[in-house]
Write a protein that holds these residues in place. Sequence first.
Motif, PDB file in Angstrom:
ATOM      1  N   LEU A  41       0.837  -1.211   0.000  1.00 34.39           N
ATOM      2  CA  LEU A  41       0.000   0.000   0.000  1.00 34.39           C
ATOM      3  C   LEU A  41       0.869   1.258   0.000  1.00 34.39           C
ATOM      4  O   LEU A  41       0.604   2.213  -0.736  1.00 34.39           O
ATOM      5  CB  LEU A  41      -0.921  -0.010   1.226  1.00 34.39           C
ATOM      6  CG  LEU A  41      -2.084  -1.015   1.171  1.00 34.39           C
ATOM      7  CD1 LEU A  41      -2.661  -1.279   2.557  1.00 34.39           C
ATOM      8  CD2 LEU A  41      -3.184  -0.498   0.228  1.00 34.39           C
ATOM      9  N   GLU A  42       1.897   1.244   0.838  1.00 37.66           N
ATOM     10  CA  GLU A  42       2.761   2.427   0.924  1.00 37.66           C
ATOM     11  C   GLU A  42       3.500   2.656  -0.392  1.00 37.66           C
ATOM     12  O   GLU A  42       3.746   3.804  -0.800  1.00 37.66           O
ATOM     13  CB  GLU A  42       3.758   2.266   2.076  1.00 37.66           C
ATOM     14  CG  GLU A  42       3.084   2.406   3.434  1.00 37.66           C
ATOM     15  CD  GLU A  42       4.032   2.111   4.591  1.00 37.66           C
ATOM     16  OE1 GLU A  42       5.192   1.735   4.342  1.00 37.66           O
ATOM     17  OE2 GLU A  42       3.591   2.243   5.754  1.00 37.66           O
ATOM     18  N   ALA A  43       3.836   1.562  -1.064  1.00 32.66           N
ATOM     19  CA  ALA A  43       4.544   1.689  -2.344  1.00 32.66           C
ATOM     20  C   ALA A  43       3.619   2.230  -3.428  1.00 32.66           C
ATOM     21  O   ALA A  43       4.033   3.023  -4.299  1.00 32.66           O
ATOM     22  CB  ALA A  43       5.109   0.331  -2.751  1.00 32.66           C
ATOM     23  N   ALA A  44       2.353   1.814  -3.337  1.00 32.25           N
ATOM     24  CA  ALA A  44       1.418   2.198  -4.400  1.00 32.25           C
ATOM     25  C   ALA A  44       0.806   3.579  -4.178  1.00 32.25           C
ATOM     26  O   ALA A  44       0.401   4.245  -5.139  1.00 32.25           O
ATOM     27  CB  ALA A  44       0.306   1.148  -4.509  1.00 32.25           C
ATOM     28  N   LEU A  45       0.713   3.990  -2.945  1.00 32.74           N
ATOM     29  CA  LEU A  45       0.042   5.252  -2.622  1.00 32.74           C
ATOM     30  C   LEU A  45       1.098   6.229  -2.101  1.00 32.74           C
ATOM     31  O   LEU A  45       1.529   6.118  -0.939  1.00 32.74           O
ATOM     32  CB  LEU A  45      -1.060   5.026  -1.572  1.00 32.74           C
ATOM     33  CG  LEU A  45      -2.046   3.896  -1.906  1.00 32.74           C
ATOM     34  CD1 LEU A  45      -3.014   3.670  -0.754  1.00 32.74           C
ATOM     35  CD2 LEU A  45      -2.810   4.196  -3.191  1.00 32.74           C
ATOM     36  N   PRO A  46       1.508   7.178  -2.916  1.00 32.64           N
ATOM     37  CA  PRO A  46       2.615   8.049  -2.531  1.00 32.64           C
ATOM     38  C   PRO A  46       2.295   8.914  -1.309  1.00 32.64           C
ATOM     39  O   PRO A  46       1.152   9.322  -1.099  1.00 32.64           O
ATOM     40  CB  PRO A  46       2.825   8.919  -3.780  1.00 32.64           C
ATOM     41  CG  PRO A  46       1.579   8.809  -4.559  1.00 32.64           C
ATOM     42  CD  PRO A  46       0.978   7.488  -4.263  1.00 32.64           C
ATOM     43  N   ASP A  47       3.342   9.172  -0.551  1.00 35.89           N
ATOM     44  CA  ASP A  47       3.261  10.035   0.636  1.00 35.89           C
ATOM     45  C   ASP A  47       2.273   9.522   1.684  1.00 35.89           C
ATOM     46  O   ASP A  47       1.644  10.303   2.399  1.00 35.89           O
ATOM     47  CB  ASP A  47       2.870  11.464   0.243  1.00 35.89           C
ATOM     48  CG  ASP A  47       3.879  12.077  -0.710  1.00 35.89           C
ATOM     49  OD1 ASP A  47       5.070  11.688  -0.634  1.00 35.89           O
ATOM     50  OD2 ASP A  47       3.482  12.918  -1.532  1.00 35.89           O
ATOM     51  N   THR A  48       2.114   8.217   1.741  1.00 34.88           N
ATOM     52  CA  THR A  48       1.219   7.655   2.762  1.00 34.88           C
ATOM     53  C   THR A  48       1.994   6.701   3.645  1.00 34.88           C
ATOM     54  O   THR A  48       3.087   6.243   3.298  1.00 34.88           O
ATOM     55  CB  THR A  48       0.046   6.876   2.140  1.00 34.88           C
ATOM     56  OG1 THR A  48       0.565   5.763   1.406  1.00 34.88           O
ATOM     57  CG2 THR A  48      -0.801   7.760   1.248  1.00 34.88           C
ATOM     58  N   ARG A  49       1.414   6.437   4.774  1.00 33.69           N
ATOM     59  CA  ARG A  49       1.906   5.373   5.654  1.00 33.69           C
ATOM     60  C   ARG A  49       0.724   4.488   5.983  1.00 33.69           C
ATOM     61  O   ARG A  49      -0.398   4.963   6.145  1.00 33.69           O
ATOM     62  CB  ARG A  49       2.477   5.938   6.962  1.00 33.69           C
ATOM     63  CG  ARG A  49       3.828   6.621   6.832  1.00 33.69           C
ATOM     64  CD  ARG A  49       4.977   5.620   6.633  1.00 33.69           C
ATOM     65  NE  ARG A  49       5.014   4.604   7.661  1.00 33.69           N
ATOM     66  CZ  ARG A  49       5.619   4.744   8.843  1.00 33.69           C
ATOM     67  NH1 ARG A  49       6.230   5.868   9.115  1.00 33.69           N
ATOM     68  NH2 ARG A  49       5.615   3.768   9.713  1.00 33.69           N
ATOM     69  N   ALA A  50       0.999   3.183   6.089  1.00 31.60           N
ATOM     70  CA  ALA A  50      -0.065   2.241   6.433  1.00 31.60           C
ATOM     71  C   ALA A  50       0.195   1.692   7.836  1.00 31.60           C
ATOM     72  O   ALA A  50       1.344   1.440   8.203  1.00 31.60           O
ATOM     73  CB  ALA A  50      -0.105   1.108   5.413  1.00 31.60           C
ATOM     74  N   TYR A  51      -0.884   1.548   8.585  1.00 31.55           N
ATOM     75  CA  TYR A  51      -0.775   1.061   9.966  1.00 31.55           C
ATOM     76  C   TYR A  51      -1.802  -0.042  10.180  1.00 31.55           C
ATOM     77  O   TYR A  51      -2.932   0.052   9.701  1.00 31.55           O
ATOM     78  CB  TYR A  51      -1.074   2.185  10.969  1.00 31.55           C
ATOM     79  CG  TYR A  51      -0.179   3.382  10.840  1.00 31.55           C
ATOM     80  CD1 TYR A  51       1.021   3.464  11.540  1.00 31.55           C
ATOM     81  CD2 TYR A  51      -0.527   4.451  10.014  1.00 31.55           C
ATOM     82  CE1 TYR A  51       1.851   4.573  11.414  1.00 31.55           C
ATOM     83  CE2 TYR A  51       0.285   5.557   9.889  1.00 31.55           C
ATOM     84  CZ  TYR A  51       1.478   5.619  10.592  1.00 31.55           C
ATOM     85  OH  TYR A  51       2.294   6.703  10.463  1.00 31.55           O
ATOM     86  N   THR A  52      -1.391  -1.060  10.905  1.00 31.53           N
ATOM     87  CA  THR A  52      -2.408  -2.031  11.326  1.00 31.53           C
ATOM     88  C   THR A  52      -3.318  -1.334  12.332  1.00 31.53           C
ATOM     89  O   THR A  52      -2.982  -0.263  12.859  1.00 31.53           O
ATOM     90  CB  THR A  52      -1.776  -3.255  12.004  1.00 31.53           C
ATOM     91  OG1 THR A  52      -1.134  -2.827  13.206  1.00 31.53           O
ATOM     92  CG2 THR A  52      -0.777  -3.955  11.095  1.00 31.53           C
ATOM     93  N   ARG A  53      -4.440  -1.969  12.612  1.00 34.81           N
ATOM     94  CA  ARG A  53      -5.395  -1.342  13.535  1.00 34.81           C
ATOM     95  C   ARG A  53      -4.745  -1.079  14.896  1.00 34.81           C
ATOM     96  O   ARG A  53      -4.897   0.003  15.463  1.00 34.81           O
ATOM     97  CB  ARG A  53      -6.623  -2.256  13.696  1.00 34.81           C
ATOM     98  CG  ARG A  53      -7.701  -1.646  14.583  1.00 34.81           C
ATOM     99  CD  ARG A  53      -8.998  -2.429  14.510  1.00 34.81           C
ATOM    100  NE  ARG A  53      -8.806  -3.810  14.891  1.00 34.81           N
ATOM    101  CZ  ARG A  53      -9.274  -4.855  14.225  1.00 34.81           C
ATOM    102  NH1 ARG A  53      -9.958  -4.686  13.108  1.00 34.81           N
ATOM    103  NH2 ARG A  53      -9.082  -6.077  14.650  1.00 34.81           N
TER     104      ARG A  53
END
Lengths: 413, 266
Positions: A259-271
């Motif tokens: 997700l982080e690779a595909a969506l620029p300037d984002t960070r993904a977190y588990t719940r």
Amino acid sequence: MASIARKNLFEDIPRLLVAQAGIMFAVSLVTIQTGILNGFTRSTGILIDRSEADIWVANQDMVGLELTLPISAAFLQQAQQIEGVQRAEALLLSGGTWRSPQGKITSVRLFGFDSAGTLFKPFEVTQGNLAELKQPYTVITDATNLDSLDVTQVGEAATIGSLSVKLVGLTTDVQSIASGTFLFSSLENAKAYATGNRTANLNCRMQNEEFQCTNVYQQSAGANPASLQPMPLTSTDAISYVLIQAEPGQDLQELKQKLEAALPDTRAYTRNEMAARTRNYWVQRTGIGFILGLGATVGIIVGMVIVGQILYSSVADHLKEFATLKAMGVPDRVVYGIIIQQALLMSILGYIPSLGLCIGLGAWTFATQGITILVTPIAAAGIFGITVFMCVGSALFAIQKVTRVDPAIVFKS
Amino acid sequence: MTATPINFQMNLTAPATKAAGQGMEVADSLNGAKAIVARGVEMVFQNGAQKFYGLKDINLDVNRGDIQLLMGPSGSGKTTLLSILGGILTPSAGSVCLLGQDLTRLNRSQLANFRLHNIGFIFQEFNLFPALSVVENVEIALEMKGTKGKAARREALHLLDQVGLADRAQKHPRDLSGGQKQRVAIARALAGNPQIIMADEPTASLDSQSGHAVINLLRKLAKESGRTVLMVTHDPRIIDVADRVTYLEDGMLQNSSAAVTHQLSA
């Protein structure tokens, strides 16, 4: 064997009651302070805890649930294309000022979510109907917010900014202690309140070899925003989070990286990571957590001082009896055992009613203020440990008095 | 009658103290003729740089089975001497031998153990445990000395019967008269059958009638069981029941060692 400790305690009931009142005060102080801290901590992440999202995708600068920067709504579509994603939903946060029909204003925090979705339903609707959120300019809120919103029941209307709003339902146990009043609405309504019901246009251009995009909100000439229907979310809009449900068996860490690779300037977190980050923000980066933590610490210290004084006084009252035992030749360990046994009895007698009192008080504050004084089984066990520690620690302090006592005082009248 | 065995080594040599030169008399004690032998006992109190003697050069023998009185004016050092002879206070100098055991050779816990098993104490203010019933006051002493459970209760009731208070067993000290409280204290002192009873002004807080009752009880218990009773008192009535009386003034026994005791009965 007759228990000197027990009999000494129950010999003088009024004195016992006074002593136990002091211990109960100390234990209640600790329980309430730690309960408020725990309740506060829990409440700051409760919306995340109760979401069904496996992963939260946020702006890379996100600090906590309510302190983040917008991301493009186009990420919603992109996320759904990523392998391992079963479902993606948008969450849009905005704020505003609620004005009641009586003119009273209050700050509100609006959560726009897909009311037909499954990933963000952290509440049970206790009054009204969730389906009514599909109607324009409707919201639901926690029942404890009625006072702050200056409304009395479902169906009442008010305004947010220049737009009308109607309360169509009530929920329970989803209000953060620290934040403004939470309102829940559809994405469309949230977008309308966030933008003032203006149309967003995304203008992008190259500047200094950087690709820069700007959202431009425009209002049709002569149109009254309040008379317009809220518009559906488009890819040019801004949202706050993309909530992700992973496919069964999907490795969440691996999916986060995708997700982080595909969506620029984002960070993904588990719940859990998202909840922890939000709680960390409130507890450690704001003064609230510090103050509540300080209160809990002071509660423990004050409690120890009170219990210490009570036990010390009790030992002093029975000093001649302890001296008599020592003069008779009873070993010190037996004398100390009596004092520690008395301390343990006092801790149990102080703890049980205090816990009941605090649970009752917590139920009352929750029902009337929506503020949770959280006493979990682990917290209850911890407070029992603190109570025993306070009492036995105080007893050990009081024992010093017995250690120093001259057994020859038994001969002094 | 012998001392209750305790887990430390008996001192079979004359104490290496100021009293070492009087080893013959200490040997008498070790051989069992004397219940209490004190030699060269001194107690020095310090107030800043100033020292003063609470007791000075005390030499005292108490025979087994005797009722021995310690008399003298207030402040003469009677209670201090009783505390030292009872192993509660440690003298600044000198030696104290009880039932053949040199107390000055024992550490704190050994002293406590010796007291527990060999000495019964009776106090002027009774020092009963107000929260406990009469029988529990006696029972607790028995339990501390190793008699447990129903045996302790049975023995406690027997001791209360001996002092005439079996019918008051379930009462609390607050329900008793002063004389009755002192009889409970005597029953407690007898718990575990100690060979020495030490009493501090046992009749001082009692009226005349109760005082007489307590005196007679102490004499009966001493003579019937052969216990040694050492008693601090101002009460002249007790002289009639005593075997020996020792006078103390300004921390010193009056006159020479041979003359300090007044033989009342052969």
